[in-house]
Design a protein around this motif. Structure first.
Motif, PDB file in Angstrom:
ATOM      1  N   GLY A  62       0.794  -1.208   0.000  1.00 36.78           N
ATOM      2  CA  GLY A  62       0.000   0.000   0.000  1.00 36.78           C
ATOM      3  C   GLY A  62       0.837   1.273   0.000  1.00 36.78           C
ATOM      4  O   GLY A  62       2.039   1.275  -0.241  1.00 36.78           O
ATOM      5  N   LEU A  63       0.161   2.371   0.297  1.00 37.76           N
ATOM      6  CA  LEU A  63       0.783   3.689   0.236  1.00 37.76           C
ATOM      7  C   LEU A  63       1.368   4.074   1.598  1.00 37.76           C
ATOM      8  O   LEU A  63       0.720   3.911   2.636  1.00 37.76           O
ATOM      9  N   VAL A  64       2.601   4.544   1.597  1.00 42.51           N
ATOM     10  CA  VAL A  64       3.180   5.188   2.786  1.00 42.51           C
ATOM     11  C   VAL A  64       3.513   6.630   2.394  1.00 42.51           C
ATOM     12  O   VAL A  64       3.947   6.890   1.272  1.00 42.51           O
ATOM     13  N   TYR A  65       3.266   7.542   3.293  1.00 41.50           N
ATOM     14  CA  TYR A  65       3.581   8.914   2.960  1.00 41.50           C
ATOM     15  C   TYR A  65       4.003   9.680   4.209  1.00 41.50           C
ATOM     16  O   TYR A  65       3.744   9.257   5.339  1.00 41.50           O
ATOM     17  N   GLY A  66       4.670  10.777   3.958  1.00 38.04           N
ATOM     18  CA  GLY A  66       5.157  11.592   5.062  1.00 38.04           C
ATOM     19  C   GLY A  66       5.808  12.853   4.535  1.00 38.04           C
ATOM     20  O   GLY A  66       5.656  13.219   3.369  1.00 38.04           O
ATOM     21  N   SER A  67       6.544  13.502   5.398  1.00 38.38           N
ATOM     22  CA  SER A  67       7.141  14.783   5.036  1.00 38.38           C
ATOM     23  C   SER A  67       8.656  14.730   5.186  1.00 38.38           C
ATOM     24  O   SER A  67       9.204  13.851   5.857  1.00 38.38           O
ATOM     25  N   ALA A  68       9.320  15.664   4.544  1.00 36.64           N
ATOM     26  CA  ALA A  68      10.772  15.777   4.658  1.00 36.64           C
ATOM     27  C   ALA A  68      11.120  16.491   5.956  1.00 36.64           C
ATOM     28  O   ALA A  68      10.384  17.358   6.421  1.00 36.64           O
ATOM     29  N   ASN A  69      12.225  16.078   6.544  1.00 36.55           N
ATOM     30  CA  ASN A  69      12.675  16.702   7.777  1.00 36.55           C
ATOM     31  C   ASN A  69      14.140  17.061   7.625  1.00 36.55           C
ATOM     32  O   ASN A  69      15.000  16.191   7.524  1.00 36.55           O
ATOM     33  N   SER A  70      14.421  18.366   7.610  1.00 42.27           N
ATOM     34  CA  SER A  70      15.787  18.810   7.344  1.00 42.27           C
ATOM     35  C   SER A  70      16.734  18.418   8.468  1.00 42.27           C
ATOM     36  O   SER A  70      17.920  18.133   8.235  1.00 42.27           O
ATOM     37  N   ALA A  71      16.232  18.405   9.726  1.00 41.92           N
ATOM     38  CA  ALA A  71      17.107  18.053  10.843  1.00 41.92           C
ATOM     39  C   ALA A  71      17.541  16.594  10.765  1.00 41.92           C
ATOM     40  O   ALA A  71      18.693  16.255  11.041  1.00 41.92           O
ATOM     41  N   GLY A 196       9.863  -8.338  -4.658  1.00 39.75           N
ATOM     42  CA  GLY A 196       8.398  -8.397  -4.721  1.00 39.75           C
ATOM     43  C   GLY A 196       7.697  -7.759  -3.540  1.00 39.75           C
ATOM     44  O   GLY A 196       6.468  -7.769  -3.464  1.00 39.75           O
ATOM     45  N   LEU A 197       8.450  -7.208  -2.575  1.00 38.38           N
ATOM     46  CA  LEU A 197       7.857  -6.548  -1.416  1.00 38.38           C
ATOM     47  C   LEU A 197       7.943  -5.041  -1.645  1.00 38.38           C
ATOM     48  O   LEU A 197       9.010  -4.444  -1.511  1.00 38.38           O
ATOM     49  N   VAL A 198       6.825  -4.417  -1.996  1.00 35.12           N
ATOM     50  CA  VAL A 198       6.880  -3.030  -2.471  1.00 35.12           C
ATOM     51  C   VAL A 198       5.819  -2.152  -1.808  1.00 35.12           C
ATOM     52  O   VAL A 198       4.784  -2.630  -1.333  1.00 35.12           O
ATOM     53  N   PHE A 199       6.106  -0.846  -1.791  1.00 32.37           N
ATOM     54  CA  PHE A 199       5.203   0.199  -1.318  1.00 32.37           C
ATOM     55  C   PHE A 199       4.965   1.183  -2.462  1.00 32.37           C
ATOM     56  O   PHE A 199       5.747   1.254  -3.407  1.00 32.37           O
ATOM     57  N   ASP A 200       3.902   1.965  -2.328  1.00 33.15           N
ATOM     58  CA  ASP A 200       3.815   3.221  -3.052  1.00 33.15           C
ATOM     59  C   ASP A 200       4.238   4.307  -2.066  1.00 33.15           C
ATOM     60  O   ASP A 200       3.863   4.270  -0.880  1.00 33.15           O
ATOM     61  N   TYR A 201       5.019   5.264  -2.538  1.00 33.06           N
ATOM     62  CA  TYR A 201       5.671   6.231  -1.653  1.00 33.06           C
ATOM     63  C   TYR A 201       5.290   7.639  -2.084  1.00 33.06           C
ATOM     64  O   TYR A 201       5.344   7.976  -3.270  1.00 33.06           O
ATOM     65  N   MET A 202       4.875   8.450  -1.110  1.00 28.81           N
ATOM     66  CA  MET A 202       4.489   9.821  -1.431  1.00 28.81           C
ATOM     67  C   MET A 202       5.092  10.764  -0.389  1.00 28.81           C
ATOM     68  O   MET A 202       4.928  10.580   0.817  1.00 28.81           O
ATOM     69  N   LEU A 203       5.782  11.763  -0.878  1.00 32.90           N
ATOM     70  CA  LEU A 203       6.328  12.815  -0.021  1.00 32.90           C
ATOM     71  C   LEU A 203       5.364  13.988  -0.069  1.00 32.90           C
ATOM     72  O   LEU A 203       5.098  14.557  -1.131  1.00 32.90           O
TER      73      LEU A 203
END
Length: 775
Positions: A62-71, A196-203
């Motif tokens: 499925g989909l995993v998503y999150g935000s960028a963290n500069s620290a 074969g073990l995959v995600f959809d990735y969204m930033l």
């Protein structure tokens, strides 16, 4: 929102940078104990991961998503932390089991994952990375880690640590006996681009309301599958403002009302109906539903939460392509569902479990087809407001066809194709001309007959409908329908009353009258099917149903005969009729030819051994019975329908006399089927009486020495040193005397021939009968 989604990313690819689980996320939950649902999901999830790591299948997480963290110079997981953690623990386990054999790439990147801001979870993850020698672990990895000098007992207060230990133990339980070579193969697959073990990735973009998700997780509530789907759907698909408004207003209110009836969360009902709509669009438009059925069925099993339930967005491809149609479907169902449901409920059979509301929960395949047919009706009426009377007439016919057809994932394509043909207007004319296929053929024929008889007569249709709803019939009333071309409603009511008078409680699920069943069997005719060898008895009312052959066919013939008997004025009581019918059948049997007597002797056996048969029948009344008829040899047995072992047999016909003649003193000859009986003189010889004849055998575990095996007459096998058929079917009937021969004379001759053949067989295998010592 313009978030860019990257497809089919592996965890190894994501770990090229840092991944942090933020402190506002809830605890890791996939290792929870004392929760059977989560335990089952955990084990199934590990199996899916192993299958993907072995290269046997694709497991899309499925989909995993999150935000960028500069620290942190990496990715902060907003949603998907549960699945990311489980996948990480699997990678870590393989690396630690392999030790120095693991690839440097995998070993290096494992340090890039951590729980940020959670001291105990973060410390424990560092401990896992520092541990070596996992190849020496016994049965419990959790115990091994807890007994380490570097493990702090204070960590046990952290549910994330405890649940990670449970998950590692579960992974170890699956892989502890797997060789290092196989583990290395899996580890190499995981770092491969073909993994074969995959995600959809969204930033997430900077303007995305991440705070909403943070608030949910800080309250301990993880995102539902619906919330994730909605986020993805609205970001990927160009939707009108009206469409977006309905999602959160009229449609939401509708699914909330259904959820309250079913005592479910609104999101569960909402997402389930989305899934079902996507499913039938995929099946109808692509003729390939295996991937989508699997994905949607898994979502039913795993629940509605993103940590355990996930469906690749590709499963919704046809729903996306047909979003305008979907909008019309959801508008129509929102407005018309209550009216439709009232019609569906009014036509349900008594005891039927296929309620339409199940489409929002866990539907059967029949309910799925119900829903599909109703949506097709909506589309063919241009999604207009439902005319209740018109829909009632249409649904009565469609319901009968669907409810009386066995439907599963194997025949769903053909069923849907057939429903696509069914018009909303002129359905009666269509069914009269339609090819009888895919639906239950007996039900199809019955619907045609009822249409022919009623021809728009609402009074007669009403009588048919009331009978169809009876639990005794469940839509199948052909045994009541006349042979004539016309019938009035009053005549139909009268016929139904006569039927009740004849059947009453004689064929009820709890009380089955053996005499009634026995009389039914007198209406068996050879034309019922060449080679027919199964006749069901008992366990009413389901066996009134046409596809079972008996008793529907036999009861219909008996009922017709009963009506003629009433019309003749010979009597008016059903009990009198049964006595009359039995007496007439016995007279007719005595006048039959020799060949016909042989074929019907099994029915006579039930009469001439009535007390014994009834004893078994009464003793096992809670079981379903099966009569097995073996052609010209007139062998008949009554079994429990389960037919699991030799002791299931209840009664045998002539076979019993043959066994007792050939093997004097044998006990329970009628209670064994194809079982070996020890010869009374030659103790190591076993004799078998099966469906095809009689044979002798010397078992392999016998201490009897076999000296030679003459070709063509004596054989050997894995279980028998030697065995041979007794005579041939052309020389003896085995279980029936020859024409013109008395049974007693036949049995004498059979015994003589049997003894001669036994001795001949023993001599063939080198036995000296003069020196026989009875071993």
């Amino acid at each position: 929102m313009s978030n860019n989604i990257e497809k089919n990313k592996t965890l190894y690819q994501l770990l090229q940078g840092n991944i942090a689980v933020p402190d506002y996320q809830r605890d890791y939950a996939q290792g929870r104990i004392n929760d059977k649902k989560i335990e089952d999901t955990r084990l199934k999830f590990i199996d899916d991961i192993i299958a993907a790591a072995c290269g046997k299948s694709i497991t899309h997480m499925g989909l995993v998503y999150g935000s960028a963290n500069s620290a942190l110079k990496g990715f902060v997981a907003v949603d998907g932390q549960q699945r990311l953690t489980t996948a990480y623990l699997f990678h870590l386990y393989l690396a630690k089991r392999l030790g120095r054999d693991v690839s440097e790439e995998l070993s290096r990147c494992l340090s890039h994952f951590g729980w940020h801001g959670r001291m105990y979870a973060s410390e424990f993850t560092e401990l896992l990375l520092s541990f070596d020698n996992w190849s020496e672990v016994g049965d419990s990895l959790g115990t091994y880690l807890r007994e380490s000098a570097n493990y702090f007992t204070v960590w046990e207060k952290d549910p994330t640590v405890n649940n990670m230990l449970v998950m590692l133990d579960a992974i170890h339980g699956k892989l502890k006996n797997v060789s290092s070579d196989f583990l290395l193969k899996m580890a190499n697959n995981l770092v491969s681009d073909k993994c074969g073990l995959v995600f959809d990735y969204m930033l997430l973009d900077k303007d995305t309301d991440e705070f909403l998700y943070q608030k949910m997780n800080s309250r301990g509530r993880d995102l539902t599958t619906y919330e994730l789907f909605k986020q993805k759907f609205q970001s990927e698909v160009a939707l009108s403002e009206a469409f977006k408004t309905k999602i959160d207003n009229s449609w939401l209110c509708f699914f909330d009302s259904k959820a309250s009836v079913l005592n479910l969360e609104t999101d569960v009902c909402y997402q389930n109906y989305i899934n079902e709509t996507a499913l039938f669009l995929e099946i109808r438009n692509t003729n390939d539903n295996f991937f989508y059925v699997s994905a949607i069925e898994d979502s039913k099993l795993k629940g509605n939460r993103t940590d355990v339930g996930f469906i690749p967005f590709e499963a919704y491809s046809e729903l996306v392509k047909n979003k305008d149609l979907v909008e019309r479907i959801f508008d129509w169902i929102t407005i018309n569902f209550d009216c439709v449901e009232s019609v569906v409920a009014s036509l349900e059979y008594k005891g039927e479990t296929n309620q339409l509301l199940s489409i929002f929960n866990i539907p059967t395949w029949s309910v799925r087809v119900f829903n599909y047919a109703i949506v097709q009706y909506a589309q063919k009426t241009d999604f207009s407001l439902v005319d209740k009377d018109h829909f009632w007439l249409w649904w009565r016919l469609v319901h009968n066809l669907i409810a009386n057809t066995n439907i599963d994932s194997n025949n769903i394509f053909n069923i849907i194709k057939k429903i696509d043909e069914v018009p909303a207007e002129g359905i009666e004319d269509y069914l009269m001309e339609a090819k009888e296929e895919y639906f239950n053929i007996f039900q199809f024929k019955e619907e045609k007959l009822k249409i022919s008889l009623s021809r728009g007569n609402r009074e007669l249709i009403s009588v048919f409908t009331n009978l169809e709803k009876d639990i005794r019939f469940k839509g199948q009333i052909s045994m009541l329908l006349p042979d004539e071309e016309t019938i009035t409603a009053d005549e139909m009511v009268r016929i139904a009353k006569h039927f009740e008078c004849l059947v009453e409680g004689r064929y009820d699920a709890s009380i089955i009258d053996f005499s009634f069943v026995r009389t039914c069997l007198t209406f068996y005719v050879e034309e019922d099917g060449e080679g027919l060898n199964k006749v069901f008895m008992g366990n009413a009312p389901s066996h009134f149903r046409l596809e079972d052959g008996f008793p529907a066919v036999f009861i219909k013939r008996m009922f017709r005969d009963y009506l003629h008997w009433l019309a003749s004025g010979k009597g008016c009581d059903a009990g009198e009729y049964l006595v009359y019918r039995d007496r007439e059948w016995m007279k007719q049997y005595d006048e039959l030819s020799y060949d016909r007597k042989k074929k019907l002797y099994w029915v006579k056996f039930l009469y001439t051994n009535g007390d014994m048969c009834k004893e078994y029948f009464d003793r096992s009344r809670d079981k379903t019975f099966l009569v097995r008829v073996n052609g010209d040899m007139a062998c008949c047995w009554l079994y429990h329908k389960s037919y699991r072992n030799e002791e299931d047999i209840l009664i045998g016909t002539r076979r019993k006399e043959v066994i007792e003649t050939c093997i004097p003193g044998v006990e329970n000859a009628s209670l064994r089927h194809e079982g070996g009986f020890q010869h009374p003189i030659y103790k190591y010889l076993f004799v078998y009486f099966d469906l095809n004849g009689i044979w002798f055998g010397i078992r392999q575990n016998s201490d009897c020495e076999v000296k030679m095996l003459p070709e063509n007459t004596v054989c050997s096998s894995a279980n028998y040193k030697a065995w041979r058929w007794f005579k041939s079917l052309g020389e003896l009937n085995y279980y029936y005397e020859h024409e013109g021969e008395a049974l007693a004379d036949y049995l004498v001759r059979l015994k003589e021939e049997f003894d001669i053949d036994v001795k001949r067989f023993l001599q063939q295998i080198g036995m000296n009968l003069d020196n026989f010592n009875g071993r």
